[in-house]
Write a protein that holds these residues in place. Sequence first.
Motif, short mmCIF file in Angstrom:
data_model
loop_
_atom_site.label_atom_id
_atom_site.label_comp_id
_atom_site.label_asym_id
_atom_site.label_seq_id
_atom_site.Cartn_x
_atom_site.Cartn_y
_atom_site.Cartn_z
N LEU A 94 0.69 -1.10 -0.12
CA LEU A 94 -0.02 -0.15 -0.06
C LEU A 94 0.94 1.06 0.15
CD1 LEU A 94 -2.68 -1.31 2.54
CD2 LEU A 94 -2.84 -1.08 0.02
N GLY A 95 2.30 1.04 -0.18
CA GLY A 95 3.16 2.27 -0.22
C GLY A 95 3.41 2.62 1.11
N ARG A 96 4.06 3.64 1.51
CA ARG A 96 4.63 4.36 2.71
C ARG A 96 3.50 4.86 3.67
NH1 ARG A 96 9.78 5.62 3.82
NH2 ARG A 96 11.38 5.01 2.24
N ALA A 97 3.78 4.47 4.63
CA ALA A 97 2.49 4.95 5.74
C ALA A 97 2.55 6.52 5.93
CB ALA A 97 2.81 4.48 7.11
N ASP A 98 1.63 7.18 6.19
CA ASP A 98 1.81 8.65 6.37
C ASP A 98 2.75 9.11 7.69
OD1 ASP A 98 1.20 11.41 7.32
OD2 ASP A 98 -0.76 11.11 6.79
N PRO A 99 3.54 9.79 7.50
CA PRO A 99 4.44 10.18 8.72
C PRO A 99 3.68 10.64 9.95
CG PRO A 99 5.30 11.27 6.70
CD PRO A 99 3.94 10.53 6.45
N GLU A 100 2.64 11.07 9.89
CA GLU A 100 1.89 11.46 11.08
C GLU A 100 0.88 10.24 11.49
OE1 GLU A 100 2.27 14.53 12.25
OE2 GLU A 100 3.63 14.78 10.69
N GLU A 101 0.84 9.08 10.77
CA GLU A 101 0.04 8.02 11.26
C GLU A 101 0.47 7.38 12.49
OE1 GLU A 101 -2.26 4.13 9.65
OE2 GLU A 101 -1.10 5.52 8.06
N GLU A 102 0.14 6.94 13.57
CA GLU A 102 0.54 6.02 14.67
C GLU A 102 0.47 4.58 14.10
OE1 GLU A 102 -0.52 5.11 19.05
OE2 GLU A 102 -0.54 7.14 18.63
N LEU A 103 1.46 3.77 14.37
CA LEU A 103 1.43 2.47 13.75
C LEU A 103 1.42 1.56 15.28
CD1 LEU A 103 3.79 2.31 10.71
CD2 LEU A 103 1.36 2.44 10.71
N SER A 104 0.88 0.47 15.30
CA SER A 104 1.21 -0.54 16.32
C SER A 104 1.66 -1.66 15.84
CB SER A 104 -0.41 -0.71 16.88
OG SER A 104 -0.25 -1.90 17.90
N LEU A 105 2.84 -2.27 16.12
CA LEU A 105 3.34 -3.25 15.40
C LEU A 105 3.60 -4.35 16.54
CD1 LEU A 105 6.64 -1.58 13.89
CD2 LEU A 105 4.44 -2.22 12.95
N THR A 106 3.49 -5.59 16.23
CA THR A 106 3.41 -6.92 17.03
C THR A 106 4.68 -7.86 16.51
OG1 THR A 106 1.13 -6.61 17.49
CG2 THR A 106 2.39 -8.62 17.98
#
Length: 81
Positions: free
Chosen positions: A38-50
């Motif tokens: 889906l391409g790069r994430a928006d730099p302002e978007e908070e991501l949760s990684l597991t």
Amino acid sequence: MGLQACLLGLFALILSGKCSYSPEPDQRRTLPPGWVSLGRADPEEELSLTFALRQQNVERLSELVQAVSDPSSPQYGAFWD
């Protein structure tokens, strides 16, 4: 250096946006079947990684924990750093 510090350092590099992804020569450069980029994430978007890690030698770890916890064991109280 602890695992937590390594992971935090890795996240800092990724989130800084100043590094570019360059896989190691032995890494796959294609997406797994069924995945879609889906391409790069928006730099302002908070991501949760597991992250999931395969456990190894669980029986041995249990034995060691029991040994340092048993007052009759010669290893009682011998904690690791």
